[in-house]
Structures are given as structure tokens and as C-alpha cells.
Design an enzyme around this catalytic site. Structure first.
Site, PDB file in Angstrom:
ATOM      1  N   GLY A 167      -4.918  -2.471   4.745  1.00  0.00           N
ATOM      2  CA  GLY A 167      -4.061  -3.310   4.230  1.00  0.00           C
ATOM      3  C   GLY A 167      -4.752  -4.854   4.235  1.00  0.00           C
ATOM      4  O   GLY A 167      -4.509  -5.770   3.518  1.00  0.00           O
ATOM      5  N   ARG A 168      -5.322  -4.913   5.540  1.00  0.00           N
ATOM      6  CA  ARG A 168      -5.819  -6.307   5.760  1.00  0.00           C
ATOM      7  C   ARG A 168      -7.100  -6.603   5.264  1.00  0.00           C
ATOM      8  O   ARG A 168      -7.595  -7.582   5.484  1.00  0.00           O
ATOM      9  CB  ARG A 168      -5.765  -6.387   7.385  1.00  0.00           C
ATOM     10  CG  ARG A 168      -6.363  -5.514   7.983  1.00  0.00           C
ATOM     11  CD  ARG A 168      -6.369  -5.592   9.563  1.00  0.00           C
ATOM     12  NE  ARG A 168      -6.974  -4.560  10.478  1.00  0.00           N
ATOM     13  CZ  ARG A 168      -6.357  -3.262  10.608  1.00  0.00           C
ATOM     14  NH1 ARG A 168      -5.062  -3.017  10.053  1.00  0.00           N
ATOM     15  NH2 ARG A 168      -6.874  -2.424  11.465  1.00  0.00           N
ATOM     16  N   HIS A 208      -4.695 -33.748  16.105  1.00  0.00           N
ATOM     17  CA  HIS A 208      -3.760 -34.441  16.551  1.00  0.00           C
ATOM     18  C   HIS A 208      -2.461 -33.879  17.147  1.00  0.00           C
ATOM     19  O   HIS A 208      -1.400 -34.319  17.153  1.00  0.00           O
ATOM     20  CB  HIS A 208      -3.207 -35.676  15.401  1.00  0.00           C
ATOM     21  CG  HIS A 208      -4.122 -36.379  14.822  1.00  0.00           C
ATOM     22  ND1 HIS A 208      -4.316 -37.558  15.583  1.00  0.00           N
ATOM     23  CD2 HIS A 208      -4.781 -36.566  14.069  1.00  0.00           C
ATOM     24  CE1 HIS A 208      -5.380 -38.254  14.992  1.00  0.00           C
ATOM     25  NE2 HIS A 208      -5.959 -37.415  14.062  1.00  0.00           N
ATOM     26  N   LYS A 224       0.826  -1.171   0.043  1.00  0.00           N
ATOM     27  CA  LYS A 224      -0.186   0.055   0.098  1.00  0.00           C
ATOM     28  C   LYS A 224       0.957   1.356  -0.129  1.00  0.00           C
ATOM     29  O   LYS A 224       0.502   2.342  -0.614  1.00  0.00           O
ATOM     30  CB  LYS A 224      -0.990   0.136   1.409  1.00  0.00           C
ATOM     31  CG  LYS A 224      -1.873   1.092   1.172  1.00  0.00           C
ATOM     32  CD  LYS A 224      -2.792   1.085   2.360  1.00  0.00           C
ATOM     33  CE  LYS A 224      -3.776   2.061   2.597  1.00  0.00           C
ATOM     34  NZ  LYS A 224      -4.915   2.087   3.826  1.00  0.00           N
ATOM     35  N   GLU A 284      -5.155  -7.352  14.242  1.00  0.00           N
ATOM     36  CA  GLU A 284      -4.458  -6.093  13.785  1.00  0.00           C
ATOM     37  C   GLU A 284      -5.682  -5.044  14.030  1.00  0.00           C
ATOM     38  O   GLU A 284      -5.595  -3.845  14.540  1.00  0.00           O
ATOM     39  CB  GLU A 284      -4.056  -5.775  12.849  1.00  0.00           C
ATOM     40  CG  GLU A 284      -3.153  -4.813  12.333  1.00  0.00           C
ATOM     41  CD  GLU A 284      -2.366  -5.034  11.045  1.00  0.00           C
ATOM     42  OE1 GLU A 284      -0.951  -5.213  11.055  1.00  0.00           O
ATOM     43  OE2 GLU A 284      -2.824  -4.694  10.049  1.00  0.00           O
ATOM     44  N   LYS A 335       7.367  -0.149  12.997  1.00  0.00           N
ATOM     45  CA  LYS A 335       8.089   0.311  11.904  1.00  0.00           C
ATOM     46  C   LYS A 335       9.047   1.244  11.985  1.00  0.00           C
ATOM     47  O   LYS A 335      10.061   1.314  11.297  1.00  0.00           O
ATOM     48  CB  LYS A 335       6.982   0.653  11.012  1.00  0.00           C
ATOM     49  CG  LYS A 335       6.263  -0.730  10.060  1.00  0.00           C
ATOM     50  CD  LYS A 335       5.286  -0.147   9.192  1.00  0.00           C
ATOM     51  CE  LYS A 335       4.280  -1.233   8.558  1.00  0.00           C
ATOM     52  NZ  LYS A 335       3.404  -0.701   7.339  1.00  0.00           N
ATOM     53  N   GLU A 346      10.368  -4.683   4.727  1.00  0.00           N
ATOM     54  CA  GLU A 346      10.451  -5.952   4.385  1.00  0.00           C
ATOM     55  C   GLU A 346      10.310  -6.036   3.003  1.00  0.00           C
ATOM     56  O   GLU A 346      11.195  -6.745   2.289  1.00  0.00           O
ATOM     57  CB  GLU A 346       9.395  -6.851   5.246  1.00  0.00           C
ATOM     58  CG  GLU A 346       9.541  -7.112   6.447  1.00  0.00           C
ATOM     59  CD  GLU A 346       8.919  -5.920   7.243  1.00  0.00           C
ATOM     60  OE1 GLU A 346       8.556  -4.758   7.043  1.00  0.00           O
ATOM     61  OE2 GLU A 346       8.825  -5.981   8.507  1.00  0.00           O
TER      62      GLU A 346
HETATM   63  O1  F6P Z   1       1.677  -4.732   9.553  1.00  0.00           O
HETATM   64  C1  F6P Z   1       1.322  -3.553   9.566  1.00  0.00           C
HETATM   65  C2  F6P Z   1       0.859  -3.155   8.027  1.00  0.00           C
HETATM   66  O2  F6P Z   1       0.717  -1.665   8.299  1.00  0.00           O
HETATM   67  C3  F6P Z   1      -0.209  -3.877   7.815  1.00  0.00           C
HETATM   68  O3  F6P Z   1      -1.522  -3.195   8.009  1.00  0.00           O
HETATM   69  C4  F6P Z   1       0.009  -4.026   6.179  1.00  0.00           C
HETATM   70  O4  F6P Z   1      -0.960  -5.014   5.666  1.00  0.00           O
HETATM   71  C5  F6P Z   1       1.541  -4.165   6.182  1.00  0.00           C
HETATM   72  O5  F6P Z   1       1.748  -3.526   7.298  1.00  0.00           O
HETATM   73  C6  F6P Z   1       1.900  -3.992   4.993  1.00  0.00           C
HETATM   74  O6  F6P Z   1       2.039  -2.558   4.677  1.00  0.00           O
HETATM   75  P1  F6P Z   1       2.253  -2.143   2.993  1.00  0.00           P
HETATM   76  O7  F6P Z   1       1.131  -2.914   2.133  1.00  0.00           O
HETATM   77  O8  F6P Z   1       2.035  -0.718   3.082  1.00  0.00           O
HETATM   78  O9  F6P Z   1       3.574  -2.676   2.685  1.00  0.00           O
END
Ligand code: F6P
Length: 512
Positions: A277-278, A394, A217, A363, A491, A223
Site C-alpha cells: 500500500g505505501r 517559526h 488494495k 509502517e 482494522k 474508511e
Molecule cells: O493503514 C494500513 C493499511 O493497510 C496501509 O498499509 C494501506 O495503505 C491502507 O491500510 C489502506 O489499505 P487499502 O489500500 O487496502 O484500502
């Protein structure tokens, strides 16, 4: 007028001060606490049919809860005292119900038809169908081979790069919809910052036939950007600088950053700040899923989401599946004392669904401050966990059956196999029923969500069911279910961590 619901919420009473809440406390104490599920079933032979709701492809059986007609009446009253009907309308109207980020919450617009007229005046909403058409052209061209790799080879390995909502949705849905994968195409994902997933894929894949879809987003997440840069390096080393254009596509709200990365205009798929995002699997974040399964499958998922949206918007509170699921969550959490909930699907292709729901629910509902900035007056989100049911039997079911904790369970149970394994699937169905019966006899509550088969439409309904459930719980607790300030802090802190003066961090850094 435009923000009437949100303004009301900012001055709303604590849920614990509502009449229905207090009546529920008394009802739990006086009428329900000592009753076993066995007794409740013995007292009412029609219980199973009575405490169930059908909508679209889904049936929710919630009869195995410690509740009776009075409980249901009071829970419905709680929904109305907490202004749930107005909250639902406010969301569909595009009101900025994500108050702390000053944003609308319109994932429902992503799966609407334009004729549904969902918040069409909100900037970006009218572009939804343009982006879908752009995705369709791109997906079809990749399938036809008219869009191909730098050396002219067909793109067959689709690698989603993202994290959180930009990873879990595509991963969960592509795993769930494996029978819909197009011939010769494969889905992979890279999310973890440690680089191991990409390292493993590099050993396995041919750069000339690999397409990376970067989903972010913000297009700034550490990452994702680390992994995207490493993937680009791999492509450039193998195929040269000019190859980036052919081997990358991206979904983001950040056009400049996609441009800077070298993603061509026709491979940049936009979405908007009102997509959390979620909640983003329905947006261009679903591109890798659409690539591997085809646009018809992706549209099937959207259609399923829309079926649940219409039910959510139109059904009365006491016959509304997401509202009921939320009220059951509140009942088990705030009145019966459950702290965790297990999600147990009986189709192995839903194995990532518990992880998906973990982000969606934890979240969204992991909050201890209300929308009005005051501390909450009751527990909020439960810890969500789970595993494919058959395997889980199991490993951890023993604790569900005989441990000291109250763990309400959601069983997800298709009647038919998602593949050609109906004989074995019947064993899975029998297992699920046996476990839910055993739990009931041991006085442990559960929901069973039954559907015929794990189709794109059914999956869409399931996801939307839980999205709305989370929303309604948040409305009752008075929290903003659509922000995630705690994660944002993490972050930020990472940037300066090596210079941290925190004594514990300094100690660990010295060891590392
Ligand atoms: O983990 C926190 C978060 O802000 C989530 O809400 C989101 O899905 C994820 O980081 C990734 O963010 P982005 O889509 O901006 O890379």
C-alpha cells in the site's frame, strides 16, 4: 536457490553481533563522541564535497554528520555483513522478501521498462504495461471529453477516495506537482472515516462534473468503503442509479469487489499483491494524479523512480545514495542515540512529503520482531515528522536548535522555484542554508538533498530514494519492512469494539 536471500535472512545473525556493528560502537565511543561538527570541518576543508553523492537529479550532502572516513568504511562494511547487496538483487529478482506475507516486493517493476526484465516471470508483472496503457486511454478520454459525466458534462473535479497508501501518495504527489495540473481540472481527496471531507466537498462540487476514483488494495477498508458508499449515494440521489458507471473509477487488487460496487470493466484498474500500500503510488493508485496532471506527468514520475532504481542496483555500496542514507539513519539512530528525525522541505509544494514519509518509514520500520520471529536486538524505526521548512522555522525549529533532544534533519532543497516565484524562492534557499549552518554550528547533524526543481522526474527520484533507504535499514535490522501486522490488528478489532469487555473501552463507551 529461488529464495536464497530470504532463507539466509531467516537464520541471520543479529546486527548487533556483526563485527562491523561492534567496531562502530567502539569507533563512536573512542573517536567520534567528543568531536563537534565544527572540529570535523576545521580538520578537513574538502569535507563538504567529499561526503556527498550525486545521482540523476539529486545531490545528497551528508557532510554535516558526526563521521569521518573510518565511520564510512565501517558503515559500508556493516551493509556488506548484513547482506545488503544480496537483498537488493533478491528484491529485483522477485524473491518473496516479504516473508511474513509470503509476497514479492516489486514496486520497482511498476516503473521499469519491459526491457529491464525486472521479475517478468512473477505473475502480474507482464500486465504492468497493459494497465498503464489502459490508464492512458482512460485519462486521455476524460481530458478529451469523450468520457464524460452522466449528463454529458465534462468531468473536472477528480476526488481520490482511499486511506493510508491509497491516499497519501496521490495527495502528496498532486500537491507537489500542482503546476502540472491540466487546465480546468482539480484534485480533491477523501480519506477520513468521520465523513467531514466528503461533506465539505458535497457543498462545493457539482455531482454532474465530479469523478470519484476509489483506491483500495483490498477494497474492504472500512474508511474507504464508508466514504465510497456515501459518495455513491450522493451521485445516485443527484443523477440517478444509472450515473454510478460514469462517475466512478477504481484501482484495486480485488476485481469482484470493484464489480460489486458497480465499476465497469474499462474503469477498473488492477494492481497486484506484490505492490505494498505505501509503495503503490506508481501503480493504478496513481490514477487520480494521472487524471489531474496527465499521463505524461505520471510517466515522468515513473521515469524518475526508475533512475533511482538503476542507481540503487548498480552503484557500489559506498557511493550508493539510498544505501548511504540508510547507513546514516542507522548511525544516528543506533549509535548516536537519535529517536526522531525531521523532514524539512523548502518548497511548499512538498508540504505533504513528511506525512508521506511518515507512513513509508513508520509502517515499514515500526517493528520489534525480526523476520525469524525473534525480538530485535536494537532500536528500529525512528519517529518521522516534519513540515514545510519555512513555516517550521517559526514553530518548532527552536527545539531543534536549543532543545535537549538530538533530532537529525533532512533538508530537501530545490535551487529553483516550482512556480514563477524565483525571487521569493531564493529567500527560501537562503533560509534553508542559514538553518543548516546554524544547526551545524550548534553540533546538530543534517542531510541536505539538493535538486534543481520539483519536476515529476525529481519527485520520482526522491520517493524512490526513501523507499530504498527504508528497505536497506530493514535489511540491517533483520525486520520485514513490507508487512504491517499491527495495523491489521487495529482494522480487525474495530468490528467488535462495541461489545468489547475491556474495562477501559467499556468506560469510554459509556461516556460516548
Ligand atoms: O493503514 C494500513 C493499511 O493497510 C496501509 O498499509 C494501506 O495503505 C491502507 O491500510 C489502506 O489499505 P487499502 O489500500 O487496502 O484500502
Amino acid at each position: 536457490m529461488a529464495h536464497s536471500y530470504t532463507n539466509r535472512k531467516l537464520t541471520a545473525a543479529y546486527p548487533t553481533d556483526l563485527k562491523a556493528w561492534q567496531a562502530l560502537q567502539e569507533h563512536h565511543r573512542e573517536a567520534m563522541q567528543g568531536k563537534s561538527l565544527h572540529e570535523l570541518f576545521a580538520a578537513d576543508k574538502d569535507r563538504a564535497g567529499k561526503y556527498s553523492i550525486e545521482s540523476g537529479d539529486l545531490l545528497l550532502d551528508y557532510s554535516k554528520h558526526h563521521l569521518d572516513d573510518k565511520t564510512c568504511e565501517l558503515l559500508t562494511q556493516l551493509a556488506s555483513e548484513a547482506d545488503v547487496p544480496a537483498a537488493i538483487e533478491a528484491m529485483f529478482a522477485g524473491e518473496k522478501i516479504n516473508a511474513t506475507e509470503d509476497r514479492s516486493v516489486l514496486h520497482v517493476a511498476l516503473r521499469a521498462k519491459i526491457s529491464d526484465a525486472v521479475a517478468l516471470d512473477t505473475p502480474g508483472v507482464r500486465e504492468v504495461w497493459e494497465v498503464l496503457a489502459q490508464m492512458e486511454d482512460y485519462v486521455d478520454a476524460v481530458h478529451a471529453g469523450s468520457i464524460h459525466g452522466h449528463t454529458g458534462k465534462r468531468l473536472v473535479d477528480i476526488v481520490n477516495i482511499g486511506i493510508g497508501g491509497s491516499d497519501l501518495g496521490p495527495v502528496m504527489a498532486s500537491t507537489a506537482l500542482r503546476p502540472y495540473w491540466r487546465d480546468g481540472l482539480r484534485f480533491h481527496s477523501v480519506s477520513n472515516i468521520d465523513g467531514t471531507q466528503l461533506a465539505d466537498l458535497k457543498a462545493e462540487l457539482d455531482p454532474a462534473t465530479t469523478l470519484f476514483v476509489i483506491c483500495s488494495k483490498t477494497f474492504t477498508t472500512l474508511e474507504t468503503m464508508s466514504n465510497a458508499n456515501a459518495a455513491r449515494q450522493w451521485i445516485v440521489q443527484a443523477l440517478g442509479d444509472g450515473a454510478v458507471e460514469s462517475h466512478f473509477a477504481a484501482a484495486s487488487t480485488n476485481h469482484e469487489a470493484m464489480d460489486d460496487f458497480g465499476i465497469g470493466a474499462e474503469r477498473r484498474f488492477r494492481f497486484w499483491d506484490w505492490v505494498g500500500g505505501r509503495y503503490s503510488i506508481w501503480s493504478a493508485v496513481g490514477l487520480s494524479l494521472a487524471l489531474v496532471t496527465g499521463m505524461d506527468t505520471f510517466r515522468g514520475l515513473l521515469a524518475g523512480g526508475r533512475v533511482m532504481d538503476q542507481h540503487f542496483r548498480q552503484a557500489p555500496m559506498d557511493a550508493n545514495m539510498p544505501v548511504t542514507l540508510a547507513l546514516l539513519g542507522v548511525w544516528t539512530n543506533n549509535f548516536c542515540g537519535a529517536q526522531t528525525q525531521a523532514i524539512l522541505p523548502y518548497d511548499n509544494r512538498l508540504e505533504r512529503f513528511p506525512a508521506y514519509l511518515q507512513q513509508l518509514q513508520m509502517e515499514s520500520s515500526g517493528k520489534s520482531v525480526r523476520m525469524d520471529g525473534k525480538p530485535v536486538s536494537c532500536d528500529t524505526g525512528m519517529v518521522i515528522w516534519g513540515e514545510s521548512g519555512s513555516n517550521a522555522q517559526h514553530s518548532f525549529y527552536q527545539l531543534l536548535h536549543q532543545g535537549t533532544r538530538l533530532v537529525p534533519v533532512d533538508f530537501l532543497l530545490p535551487s529553483r522555484s516550482s512556480g514563477d516565484t524565483q525571487v521569493q524562492h531564493s529567500l527560501a534557499v537562503a533560509n534553508c542554508l542559514a538553518q543548516s549552518e546554524a544547526l551545524m554550528e550548534g553540533d546538530h547533524p543534517s542531510n541536505t538533498i539538493v535538486f534543481e526543481k520539483l519536476t515529476p522526474e525529481a519527485l520520482g527520484q526522491l520517493i524512490a530514494l526513501y523507499e530504498h533507504k527504508v528497505f536497506v535499514e530493514g535489511v540491517i535490522w533483520g525486520i520485514d519492512s513490507f508487512d504491517q501486522w499491527g495495523v491489521e490488528l487495529g482494522k480487525k478489532l474495530v468490528d467488535g469494539i462495541k461489545k468489547s469487555s475491556n474495562p477501559s473501552t467499556r468506560f469510554l463507551l459509556s461516556r460516548l
